[in-house]
Design a protein around this motif. Structure first.
Motif, short mmCIF file in Angstrom:
data_model
loop_
_atom_site.label_atom_id
_atom_site.label_comp_id
_atom_site.label_asym_id
_atom_site.label_seq_id
_atom_site.Cartn_x
_atom_site.Cartn_y
_atom_site.Cartn_z
N THR A 184 0.84 -1.21 0.00
CA THR A 184 0.00 0.00 0.00
C THR A 184 0.87 1.25 0.00
O THR A 184 0.54 2.24 -0.67
N ASP A 185 1.97 1.24 0.75
CA ASP A 185 2.89 2.39 0.75
C ASP A 185 3.42 2.65 -0.65
O ASP A 185 3.49 3.81 -1.10
N GLY A 186 3.83 1.59 -1.34
CA GLY A 186 4.35 1.74 -2.70
C GLY A 186 3.29 2.27 -3.66
O GLY A 186 3.57 3.10 -4.52
N LEU A 187 2.06 1.78 -3.50
CA LEU A 187 0.95 2.24 -4.34
C LEU A 187 0.71 3.74 -4.16
O LEU A 187 0.57 4.48 -5.14
N ILE A 188 0.69 4.19 -2.92
CA ILE A 188 0.44 5.61 -2.64
C ILE A 188 1.59 6.48 -3.17
O ILE A 188 1.37 7.57 -3.71
N ASN A 189 2.82 6.00 -3.03
CA ASN A 189 3.96 6.72 -3.61
C ASN A 189 3.78 6.92 -5.11
O ASN A 189 4.06 7.99 -5.66
N LEU A 230 -10.03 11.87 -4.26
CA LEU A 230 -9.42 11.57 -2.96
C LEU A 230 -8.18 12.41 -2.70
O LEU A 230 -8.02 13.00 -1.63
N LEU A 231 -7.30 12.48 -3.69
CA LEU A 231 -6.00 13.10 -3.48
C LEU A 231 -6.05 14.63 -3.54
O LEU A 231 -5.46 15.31 -2.70
N SER A 232 -6.73 15.16 -4.54
CA SER A 232 -6.74 16.60 -4.74
C SER A 232 -7.90 17.28 -4.02
O SER A 232 -7.70 18.16 -3.17
N GLU A 260 -3.61 13.69 -0.52
CA GLU A 260 -2.21 13.63 -0.93
C GLU A 260 -1.30 14.21 0.16
O GLU A 260 -0.11 13.91 0.21
N ARG A 261 -1.88 15.01 1.06
CA ARG A 261 -1.12 15.56 2.19
C ARG A 261 -1.30 14.72 3.45
O ARG A 261 -0.73 15.03 4.49
N ARG A 262 -2.13 13.67 3.38
CA ARG A 262 -2.38 12.78 4.51
C ARG A 262 -2.24 11.34 4.06
O ARG A 262 -3.19 10.56 4.06
N LEU A 285 -3.47 8.62 6.40
CA LEU A 285 -4.91 8.42 6.41
C LEU A 285 -5.37 7.69 5.14
O LEU A 285 -6.24 6.82 5.20
N LEU A 286 -4.76 8.05 4.00
CA LEU A 286 -5.10 7.37 2.74
C LEU A 286 -4.79 5.88 2.83
O LEU A 286 -5.57 5.03 2.39
N LYS A 287 -3.62 5.55 3.43
CA LYS A 287 -3.25 4.15 3.61
C LYS A 287 -4.28 3.44 4.49
O LYS A 287 -4.70 2.31 4.19
N GLU A 288 -4.69 4.09 5.57
CA GLU A 288 -5.68 3.50 6.48
C GLU A 288 -6.99 3.24 5.75
O GLU A 288 -7.61 2.18 5.91
N ILE A 289 -7.42 4.19 4.93
CA ILE A 289 -8.67 4.02 4.17
C ILE A 289 -8.55 2.88 3.18
O ILE A 289 -9.43 2.01 3.08
N PHE A 290 -7.47 2.86 2.40
CA PHE A 290 -7.28 1.79 1.41
C PHE A 290 -7.29 0.41 2.07
O PHE A 290 -7.94 -0.52 1.60
N GLU A 291 -6.53 0.28 3.17
CA GLU A 291 -6.40 -1.04 3.78
C GLU A 291 -7.66 -1.46 4.52
O GLU A 291 -7.91 -2.67 4.67
#
Length: 368
Positions: free
Chosen positions: A168-173, A246-248, A253-255, A258-264
């Protein structure tokens, strides 16, 4: 001659790499991690393990001393520590990272090193760089090279038409970081989620857009030679627009935490996946403007009595194919090694690269 290999990281990809090495007569394998539960699962498969904290550089270096090669299958932020420990232990180093800063740290360590450092060895970056470089080499003059990769659910159900299949970290990167590209012959940074396009394969429609990290060092290699080079992720249509929301619009994109928590929490993982590699090049051959494509499609399958996902198989095969080439002397054994230094057919002929041969278009490409 056989190699003794240590995999740092007992997650999904580390388990796949260990299983493939265990089945080879040319390797002995040990997996290192701090998580005893993950190591216990590997012990049940008959794979040697040792408990080491990958964040402790001195302890890790001591634990790596007897190994010929180290493969990092750990999170990208541990890359510099693991690479330093491998250098101190005198072992060749390989990793799967798509993170540009981590790769730059590895490149610094490779200077004047007596062992090899080869980062970005998975699928994208990794195999796609080998494939793209091979495609570009078929032209007398290369004009453009566009590489696209998707790790997708076979049976999409949610609005994103996506399941988690890897880090998930790699995906968000990939979705948030600037992207390397060549535009009008110059090496530049482009914005993620842009350069949108639609393509089709086998009767299925996909969308593609810029994401970070997939090109590895290929833009540096082709700067001054190609007019345009890009990397885009493949998704089912509609995915990109929700990401932008989600990001913009919502500012995630600044959190990223939180995005990782939502995805997982919201996106289930699946082993019923497909990996699609879709490379297209245009340029001059014998005085004529020509276009060529290389397409490879991989699915989940059973290996050693267990179902493994397509992303696990292609990522593990990506790194182990180049490990095998280095073991047999087909790659340099010291300094920084790029994916573009790997011959595609040599890679596909290794015992691990053969796993890509299920994508029959690589075979057609060879015949062409």
């Amino acid at each position: 001659m056989g190699w003794n290999v240590c995999i740092v990281g007992a997650g999904k990809i580390g388990q796949m790499i260990a299983t493939l090495l265990k089945g080879s007569p040319h390797y002995s394998v040990t997996v290192a991690d701090h998580d005893l539960n993950a190591l216990s699962a590997l012990n049940k498969l008959g794979i040697a393990t040792r408990q080491i904290d990958a964040g402790d550089e001195q302890a890790l270096a001591k634990g790596l001393e007897e190994f010929d090669a180290v493969i990092s299958a750990a999170p990208f932020f541990l890359t510099p520590v693991i690479a330093k420990a491998a250098k101190a232990a005198g072992a060749h180093y390989f990793d799967l990272t798509e993170d540009v800063a981590a790769t730059n740290a590895v490149r610094e360590l490779a200077k004047a090193s007596e062992t090899a450092f080869m980062p970005q060895c998975g699928l994208a970056p990794g195999f796609v760089g080998i494939a793209g470089s091979a495609l570009a080499s078929e032209f007398d003059e290369i004009d453009s090279l566009h590489m696209r990769v998707g790790a997708l659910p076979l049976y999409p159900t949610n609005a994103l038409k996506y399941n988690l299949t890897w880090s998930t970290d790699g995906l968000i990167n990939e979705y948030c970081n600037p992207c390397d590209a060549i535009v009008n012959g110059k090496l530049v940074k482009t914005a993620p989620l842009e350069d949108y396009e639609i393509l089709g394969h086998d009767g299925v429609e996909y969308e593609c857009f810029n994401t970070s990290g997939g090109l590895g060092t290929l833009p540096e290699t082709l700067e001054g030679k190609a007019r345009a080079v890009s990397y885009r992720s493949i998704r089912y249509p509609g995915h990109r627009d929700i990401l932008k929301l989600l990001l913009s619009d919502l500012g995630l994109e600044r959190r990223r935490d939180l995005l990782k928590e939502i995805f997982e929490a919201a996106l289930p993982r699946t082993d019923q996946d497909v990996v699609l590699v879709y490379c297209t090049a245009k340029g001059m051959i014998d005085g004529q403007l020509r276009e060529k494509s290389l397409i490879n499609k991989s699915f989940a399958r059973v290996i050693d009595g267990q179902v493994w996902s397509a992303i696990q198989i292609t990522t593990a095969a990506g790194v182990l194919g180049v490990v095998d080439l280095m073991r047999t002397g087909a790659l340099p054994s010291k300094g920084f090694i790029r994916q573009e230094q790997v011959n595609l057919q040599d890679f596909l002929n290794t015992e691990f690269g053969r796993l890509y041969r299920a994508g029959d278009v690589t075979e057609q490409h060879k015949a062409a």
